[in-house]
Design an enzyme around this catalytic site. Structure first.
Site, PDB file in Angstrom:
ATOM      1  CD  GLU A 119     -14.207  14.191   6.797  1.00  0.00           C
ATOM      2  OE1 GLU A 119     -14.491  13.304   7.614  1.00  0.00           O
ATOM      3  OE2 GLU A 119     -14.868  14.424   5.779  1.00  0.00           O
TER       4      GLU A 119
ATOM      5  NE  ARG B   1      -3.234  11.802   1.195  1.00  0.00           N
ATOM      6  CZ  ARG B   1      -3.669  10.565   0.933  1.00  0.00           C
ATOM      7  NH1 ARG B   1      -2.892   9.733   0.265  1.00  0.00           N
ATOM      8  NH2 ARG B   1      -4.842  10.160   1.342  1.00  0.00           N
TER       9      ARG B   1
ATOM     10  CE  LYS C 140     -14.531  16.617   2.930  1.00  0.00           C
ATOM     11  NZ  LYS C 140     -13.899  17.031   4.184  1.00  0.00           N
TER      12      LYS C 140
ATOM     13  CG  ASP D 180      -1.781   1.181   1.347  1.00  0.00           C
ATOM     14  OD1 ASP D 180      -2.324   1.609   0.313  1.00  0.00           O
ATOM     15  OD2 ASP D 180      -1.927   1.711   2.456  1.00  0.00           O
ATOM     16  CE  LYS D 181       0.031   7.413  -2.375  1.00  0.00           C
ATOM     17  NZ  LYS D 181       0.215   8.380  -1.263  1.00  0.00           N
ATOM     18  CB  THR D 182      -1.999   6.426   2.081  1.00  0.00           C
ATOM     19  OG1 THR D 182      -2.080   7.058   0.812  1.00  0.00           O
ATOM     20  CG2 THR D 182      -2.273   7.424   3.181  1.00  0.00           C
TER      21      THR D 182
ATOM     22  CG  ASP E 169      -1.503   2.043   6.842  1.00  0.00           C
ATOM     23  OD1 ASP E 169      -1.846   1.854   5.661  1.00  0.00           O
ATOM     24  OD2 ASP E 169      -1.672   3.118   7.436  1.00  0.00           O
TER      25      ASP E 169
ATOM     26  NE  ARG F  75      -8.564   8.100  -8.346  1.00  0.00           N
ATOM     27  CZ  ARG F  75      -8.545   9.008  -7.389  1.00  0.00           C
ATOM     28  NH1 ARG F  75      -8.307   8.627  -6.151  1.00  0.00           N
ATOM     29  NH2 ARG F  75      -8.739  10.284  -7.641  1.00  0.00           N
TER      30      ARG F  75
END
Length: 1251
Positions: free
Chosen positions: A555, A652, A619, A454-456, A893, A867
């Site tokens: 957020e 981001r 948003k 994963d990245k984030t 994570d 995505r």
């Protein structure tokens, strides 16, 4: 849902590719229904007549019925299930839990039964039975019984200790108490006495004893705060709320005692975050969902008391439903080891059969004609050969190692503890050590080919900092490059004018503050107002400070940014939200919250201003926002340019927009919205469809840019893993440009990398499919395989592909219902045949295309999938496992990484900002991505080498020991006579050779940990299976055969014509057996010394101690004293002392040992000199390498200015608190602080000219 299914028709998918992403569910389980209706249920108007009408069809899916305060209802005959014969039990479980397996009466039989289900144990039990037949066995019964008892005993003791602990835990839990309504009032009762339908009261810090429906609480609007650490590992508080009707009427004890509500809901299942049901009460029906359910294992926090109705109890609770069905992972070596054991068993059968034939022939030629061999039985030679076959099965049984599996488990347990104790993988900042959550996969860590990350939160820190923004086409923020270190020359923005500023945001663009304060551009204020109002953040005050809890770190960062810029979110109730706008508090009516999910990639809120106007604020990701913008948006292109700039800086992003809504339009839409909100089936899909109708013709305000920095050591880790020939795939929900720039930042991509995108891949795959079709089509299974490369040799290539392209390439398109009409259930044989053939063709085409894609992707040095949904992540991992047969590792994570973590051979969880779901589903866990290099290159490689050495040596020593019987059979008429004393056979694997090999499997290392990290190329031996394979196995087998020949024939030659010092020949069988046994023990223990690379005192002591132990026990067993006590069991009286006092015997032993070992030493020397491995070279120069300066870690930097790429980010894959907020629950003041609060950051300063 219609029951006339035979006439139901649907539409097949379009034959053309569709790039729309399939909306997968992130948390599907085997318990979910496969087929669900898609119709939206009409709005219920809450009157008795319609409630009764709606109740009947609802029962078709929700068959679990609960009657409040009525235990007799649940004891009716139609709720009883037959358990065994005529014994019946209630469908509703009691609340007593039972996690233990055994009791005092069942432990021995059940444990033995479980252990004998293992093939190895059952095999040795069969041997033990054969040994009881005197016509077959030449071995004493204890030679098999003692080792078998040791193995069974060790396992039984471990199981007993574990089960006693479970007994104590069950007793403690079942005897906990809470208050239950009995006889009209609350009484204290034990948990095990609670039943379905009981109304209970819980107090602050109480554990929830069952799955209960929240009825009311001490908080305003019956809000209840719970901690779910035992369920999902998360320590941040979550919010539950009751129905408004139960909050209003069920606060007092007397009303709770008379509560007679009836509930119909889903059957017990393991879905922690889903619940569907209906409460029927006071002539009205009320829909129930997961936000109204408190699950067993939760803890009540910050709530003085609450009341609930028990829905599921005991074994039916969701936490207990999740306690089983754990996917068992096995290593590649496990499978190989099992096949080798099967091979040994086949060899055993063949040897026994050959020796039995030899005995039958010998009996016919020699035995029948030798009067002194007559035993009084007139059996035929063939029958005697049959008996001897079983005799040799017993004599040669030690070829199949009884203690192998137990020894392997001990070694793995020790290796797991070494991982847990490694201080270099301990993260002091969060007091988080590395954790091996399984003990069965350690050596597979040394064989990884592909890492799926994963990245984030995995490659990045997942700590979000508001960095820049674009408002009305104007960019605000820091324009300097990261390499310019002149922050001190620019004053940080002073937020002291804002009483709500938290003092943590570092921002440098004073012009933005001027614009906000002056109000010259209303879009600027509108921008930050949107951030303050469009969210699902929860708020409370602690010591006068605002504390926010957000569904995602993104957020939280945005709401905190709005707060610092003068637009502070203060409070919310069921229908209102209060904002401080530059010091002025204004309250807005909240008409609807259109919550986020991973498919929508956006959220909206509809509010009514104090002036009476209705506005929608939205948003979301730029890809979905731009599709819904009004065609007249003058700043659309400028905002796109800003997104490109932000993407180039790996920030981001998301877009902000709004629209004004007419009263009539909202009224019509709200009717549809309310109908979808109370739908009993497919509620989420119905809501998403209604959301689409209002989220259109939006006006663009601008875009935000948030920084998520790389974790420390990520580029260095990726570089070292690449040098170890490990390929890394990044699977992320982020926008393509963001992931691509992070790829450059962490050096997964370089300037020399040729990047291929989805459209390039599609054309390459199409060309390959055409070539395959020309060669015979996808059914040409018998054609010789043609190995083709997609790319010319040389060059560094990477693949970047989005989820939509992935669906198209892998033929996972969303079904279109406007093309090919077909019958859902074929009614004729011809239709059924045609449908079957069509399915087969499509499946074959899909399989071939998937294989081609995997082949193409694996030719690239790096792959980035953007995505992608959680299910797509798991699908990509599964494709590589299926078609490349490679060992995979997945690391993540968050909850959206759980699927791929469970799918991969090895799952690694990082304890980060997104809870503990990934950690709880993983095999290994730690706090930082950089620890992965040590886990693989040090612990994984060591574990692989140790296990391979252990297995090779284990097979060698058993063959060397057992095959002496084979050679001896040529001199005893193939009579299954043993070459050793019975007690030596019994103790050989248990005492004489067990400890040294165990210690080698635990402690050995060819090079140090520092050198392992310095030379990642050493890792390749595990990937290529160079240290343990069939070739190595047969080499060990051959080594054992040769050793057994030497150990038998040298003493045999020495004994043929020998006279001792006393003038007598020491050529008796017992002295011969002692000589062979002594030479064997010394040889195999010295052999392990030759195989040991890392010497410690413990290793040396175990080797020489094992030899000393052998001689000590032998002299004791050969003494006259023990023979007097057990004359039949100890028959080698005086043999050791008589034989070993002869110097000739010692010379024979030394000669046999030398002939066994010297060739090994010579071969090893020549191999290391002429064909040295990389490990040999490093060992040779390790002193020089140790003296050299250690490599310095390079400073982590972001590589800016690679190219201009547009960027957007995906929210975290979970819904927010919209359901809770819209259900009318105000937030209590006492709350824990926000977990993912925005950390101190350095904002960049950038200003562009007027657009």
């Amino acid at each position: 849902m219609s029951t006339e299914r035979d006439s139901e028709t649907t539409f097949d998918e379009d034959s053309q590719p569709n790039d729309e992403v399939v909306p997968y569910s992130d948390d599907e389980t085997e318990d979910e229904l496969d087929d669900q209706g898609s119709a939206v249920e009409p709005e219920q108007n809450r009157v008795n007549r319609e409630a009764e009408e709606n109740r009947e069809p609802f029962r078709k899916e929700c068959t679990w019925q609960v009657k409040a305060n009525d235990r007799k209802y649940h004891e009716q005959p139609h709720f009883m299930n037959t358990k065994f014969l005529c014994i019946k039990e209630s469908k509703y479980a009691n609340n007593a839990i039972k996690t233990y397996k055994y009791n005092a009466f069942t432990f021995i039989p059940m444990n033995l039964f479980e252990q004998f289900k293992r093939a190895a144990n059952l095999y040795f039990l069969a041997l033990l039975i054969l040994q009881a037949v005197p016509q077959i066995s030449t071995l004493a019964w204890y030679t098999t019984l003692v080792p078998l008892l040791v193995v069974l005993g060790v396992t039984a003791i471990k199981d007993l200790v574990d089960d006693v602990a479970r007994h104590k835990m069950d007793k403690e839990i079942n005897n906990r108490t809470c208050e239950v309504i009995k006889d009209g009032r609350f009484k204290v009762a034990k948990w095990k006495e609670i039943q379905v339908g009981d109304v209970i009261r819980l107090k602050k810090n109480d554990f929830v004893p069952a799955d209960i429906l929240l009825l009311s609480s001490s908080e305003p609007n019956s809000l209840c705060y719970v901690e779910t650490a035992e369920l999902d590992g998360e320590t941040n508080l979550k919010f539950k709320m009751s129905l408004e009707i139960t909050d209003q009427y069920l606060q007092r004890e007397d009303t709770l005692a008379t509560f007679d509500g009836f509930i119909e809901c889903e059957e017990p299942n393991n879905r922690l975050d889903k619940f569907t049901g209906t409460l029927f009460w006071r002539n009205t029906s009320f829909p129930l969902d997961a936000d109204k359910i408190l699950l067993r294992g939760c803890v009540i926090r910050n709530t003085d008391f609450c009341h609930g109705l028990v829905i599921f109890a005991g074994a039916d609770t969701k936490i207990m439903k999740n306690s089983g069905k754990t996917r068992f992972k096995r290593t590649k070596i496990d499978y190989l080891m099992n096949y080798m054991v099967y091979t040994i068993f086949v060899v055993l059968i063949l040897l026994s059969a050959g020796l039995a034939i030899g005995h039958a022939y010998w009996e016919a030629q020699v035995g029948n004609s030798s009067w002194y061999l007559y035993d009084g039985e007139d059996d035929t030679p063939s029958y005697r050969g049959f008996l001897i076959f079983w005799g040799y099965i017993i004599v040669l049984n030690t070829m199949v190692p009884i203690s192998l599996y137990v020894s392997v488990e001990v070694i793995r347990l020790g290796q797991s503890h070494f991982i847990n104790w490694d201080l270099q993988m301990y993260y002091a900042e969060k007091d988080t050590p590395a954790k091996a959550r399984t003990t069965t996969l350690n050596e597979q860590l040394g064989q990884i080919h592909y890492i799926f990350s994963d990245k984030t939160g995995t490659l990045t820190q997942n700590i979000m900092t508001f960095k820049k923004c674009c408002i009305n086409g104007q960019i605000y923020g820091d324009h300097r490059d990261a390499s310019q270190h002149n922050h001190n020359k620019i004053e940080q923005v002073d937020f002291s004018w804002n009483t709500y500023a938290d003092g943590k945001l570092a921002f440098y663009d004073h012009y933005l503050i001027e614009q906000i304060q002056s109000g010259k551009e209303p879009e600027v204020r509108q921008f930050f107002f949107l951030l303050a109002v469009c969210h699902t953040v929860m708020v409370d005050r602690t010591d006068g400070q605002l504390n926010y809890q957000a569904a995602s770190p993104d957020e939280g960062a945005l709401v905190n940014a709005a707060r610092n810029f003068g637009f502070a979110f203060l409070a919310r109730t069921q229908n209102t939200i209060t904002i401080s706008e530059l010091g002025t508090e204004r309250t807005y009516n909240v008409l609807a919250i259109l919550d986020f999910n991973s498919d929508r990639k956006r959220m909206s809120i509809i509010v009514r201003t104090p002036e009476g106007n209705i506005k929608l604020y939205c948003k979301g990701a730029d890809t979905v926002i731009y599709e819904r913008l009004h065609r007249m948006n003058p700043t659309k292109q400028e905002t796109q340019d800003a997104l490109d700039i932000f993407a180039n800086e790996t920030l981001r992003t998301l877009c902000l927009c709004y629209k004004e809504i007419e009263e009539k339009e909202f009224t019509e839409w709200n009717k549809k919205f309310m109908a979808a909100s109370v739908a009993s089936t497919n509620r989420d899909e119905a809501l998403d469809k209604v959301y689409e109708e209002i989220e259109k013709d939006l006006i663009l305000l601008g875009a935000t840019a948030i920084e998520d920095k790389l974790q420390d050591g990520v580029p260095e880790t990726i570089s070292k893993l690449a040098k170890a020939d490990i390929k890394i795939w990044v699977l992320t929900g982020d926008k393509k440009e963001t992931a691509e720039n992070i790829g450059f930042a962490c050096e997964l991509l370089t300037e020399d990398t040729t990047i291929c995108y989805g459209e390039d891949i599609n054309s390459l795959l199409h060309a390959r499919m055409e070539n395959q079709r020309n060669r015979g089509g996808v059914y040409a299974k018998f054609a010789p395989p043609v190995q083709e490369s997609f790319f010319p040799p040389g060059g560094n290539r990477a693949l970047i592909i989005t989820g939509s392209w992935l669906n198209e390439i892998l033929l996972e398109k969303k079904t279109k219902r406007n093309k090919i009409l077909k019958l859902k259930f074929p009614r004729t044989e011809e239709e059924r045949r045609m449908r079957t053939q069509s399915k087969r063709r499509l499946e074959a085409k899909k399989e071939q295309r998937q294989k081609n894609f995997v082949d193409l992707a694996c030719e690239c040095s790096a792959v980035i999938c953007c995505r992608v949904t959680p299910k797509q992540k798991a699908m990509v991992v599964d494709l590589v496992k299926r078609y490349k047969k490679a060992i995979t590792l997945a690391i993540g994570d968050g909850a959206n990484d759980v699927n791929m973590i469970k799918t991969a051979h090895i799952g690694v969880g990082i304890s980060g900002q997104e809870g503990m779901q990934a950690v709880m589903s993983s095999d290994y866990s730690f706090a930082q991505f950089r620890y992965l290099q040590r886990l693989l290159l040090v612990h994984g490689r060591w574990s692989y080498i140790r296990m391979c050495k252990f297995l090779r040596y284990f097979f060698y020593k058993n063959f060397a020991f057992t095959l002496v019987h084979f050679w001896y059979s040529f001199f005893n008429g193939y009579s299954a006579q043993t070459a050793y004393e019975d007690w030596f056979i019994t103790l050989y694997n248990v005492l004489y050779t067990s400890l040294p090999v165990l210690l080698m499997g635990l402690l050995d290392q060819d090079v140090s940990d520092k050198l392992s990290l310095r030379f990642p190329g050493l890792y390749i031996v595990g990937q290529r299976d160079l240290l343990f394979n069939y070739k190595r196995f047969f080499v060990s087998l051959l080594h054992g055969v040769l050793t057994s020949m030497i150990l038998f024939f040298i003493p045999l030659g020495a004994y043929l014509q020998t006279v001792g010092q006393d003038g007598e020949a020491p050529s008796d069988y017992q002295s011969f057996a002692v000589t062979i046994a002594s030479a064997l023990v010394i040889t195999v223990n010295f052999q392990i010394g030759l195989d040991t690379s890392y010497w410690t005192f413990v290793n040396a002591f175990s080797i020489f101690g094992s030899i000393a132990l052998y001689f000590g026990i032998m002299f004791d067993f050969h003494s006259a004293g023990i023979h007097v006590l057990f004359p039949s069991a100890f028959q080698f009286t005086g043999t050791a002392s008589n034989a070993l006092r002869q110097p000739y015997i010692w010379l024979t032993i030394i000669l046999a040992v030398a002939v066994c070992l010297l060739p090994v030493v010579a071969i090893r020397f020549l191999s290391m000199t002429i064909w040295p491995s990389e490990s040999d070279k490093i060992q040779k120069h390790r002193k020089r390498l140790k003296a050299e300066e250690q490599w310095q870690r390079r400073q982590q930097v972001f590589r800016r200015g690679v190219s201009t790429r547009r960027s957007a980010y995906a929210f975290s894959h979970q819904r927010g608190y919209a359901d809770l907020i819209s259900s009318g629950r105000s937030i209590r003041k006492k709350r824990s602080p926000l977990d993912a609060i925005v950390a101190d950051g350095t904002a960049e300063y950038r200003r562009t000219g007027d657009s």
